[in-house]
Design an enzyme around this catalytic site. Sequence first.
Site, PDB file in Angstrom:
ATOM      1  N   ALA A  80      14.923  17.449 -39.509  1.00  0.00           N
ATOM      2  CA  ALA A  80      15.487  17.357 -40.860  1.00  0.00           C
ATOM      3  C   ALA A  80      16.948  16.901 -40.768  1.00  0.00           C
ATOM      4  O   ALA A  80      17.262  15.971 -40.035  1.00  0.00           O
ATOM      5  CB  ALA A  80      15.324  18.683 -41.599  1.00  0.00           C
ATOM      6  N   SER A  81      17.867  17.581 -41.447  1.00  0.00           N
ATOM      7  CA  SER A  81      19.252  17.095 -41.503  1.00  0.00           C
ATOM      8  C   SER A  81      20.057  17.311 -40.227  1.00  0.00           C
ATOM      9  O   SER A  81      21.184  16.802 -40.130  1.00  0.00           O
ATOM     10  CB  SER A  81      19.985  17.734 -42.687  1.00  0.00           C
ATOM     11  N   VAL A  82      19.511  17.998 -39.261  1.00  0.00           N
ATOM     12  CA  VAL A  82      20.138  18.004 -37.936  1.00  0.00           C
ATOM     13  C   VAL A  82      20.205  16.575 -37.408  1.00  0.00           C
ATOM     14  O   VAL A  82      21.038  16.240 -36.562  1.00  0.00           O
ATOM     15  CB  VAL A  82      19.365  18.942 -36.976  1.00  0.00           C
ATOM     16  N   SER A  83      19.357  15.706 -37.958  1.00  0.00           N
ATOM     17  CA  SER A  83      19.352  14.281 -37.596  1.00  0.00           C
ATOM     18  C   SER A  83      20.683  13.596 -37.893  1.00  0.00           C
ATOM     19  O   SER A  83      21.018  12.576 -37.256  1.00  0.00           O
ATOM     20  CB  SER A  83      18.254  13.542 -38.369  1.00  0.00           C
TER      21      SER A  83
END
Length: 365
Positions: A80-83
């Site tokens: 997810a937003s760890v990307s």
Amino acid sequence: MNSFKINTSIFIFLIFLLFRPVVSAQISKVEKAFAEAESQGFSGVLFLAIDGEVVFEKATGYRSYEQKTPLQPTDVFEMASVSKQFTAMMVMKCAEKGLLTYDDELSDYLDVPYSGITIRQLLTHTNGLPDYQDIMDKHWDKSKVAGNGDILEYLRKYNPQMLAQPGEKYEYSNTAYVFLASIVEKVTGRDFIELSREWIFKPLGMGNTDIRTLEEKAMVSNFAAGHLKDEKGNYFNANKFHSSDYTVWLGNRKGPGRVSSTAQDLLIWDQALDAGTLVNKETLKLAFSPQILNDGSISNYGFGWDLSEDPYFGKVVSHTGDNPGYKTLIMRFTDKNSTLILLNNNYHEANNKLVDRAVGALKEW
């Protein structure tokens, strides 16, 4: 000389005996916290490292609830937003190569109806951009899969208003990270996914990390599916309800999400950042620095990282991720070279308490 060697050996052995109960006590605390989360139905992986060495690694729950496949510590999760930290790294590498500067404007590279926004403001969520997801949710045909080109087209077509002036305030922006990936493609003439593999994943040996399509995910045998509860309280694969799962109909977007990885690969990434393997120390310092807003106040978000200070740990750089069925987290206690990674694939409420207790144990390690 021999006596000195013997005495040194005895000293090291005594130090080992002295610290072993402390380490065992902290492991016991984390084990207890993990067991409690497990008893409440948590499904996921908890991973702790100190000085790059794994001190705790455990998985519980299911890779697939429907097939009752047990989860393994080495399973692949949607980040997810760890990307976003990987997208930011791609931009930083472009800057080091002289392909762009952080004060260049968005409109220098992309045909979008928003002006006066710098790349720095895109990276730090201080850009004031509207939410592309809202526009796509209202107007996109969800039987199709949208990518960055489609998103840019719809933003031009519907031209939603800015939420704030550039630099006015921090407001989390997935739109900004779509733009950043497209800017990388513009300045390099390369596909963002191929280039991410070439510049980050392959050089670091992150063999289980990639930006995958739905079809590619299905081919990964140890891919941990994200799960949600139905009205009866049973877990189901979140991808089964396409219209309500934006990761499906926005499945070709690049920049704000879509990296999938393992806890082990994230530790490789973590240690590469410490070593300055990908970009120089000056660039990395920028990534971990707060931003000054128009009114002189501070925004504690760097280039793809949340920033905070802890009385014990000192500087903390971290990021969460949140997709249907997933909660992810990487916390880097950079002054202590300690790392916490939590990957959860049933969106469980025990997540936060487990993190708090694991951090507490790390403080006493």
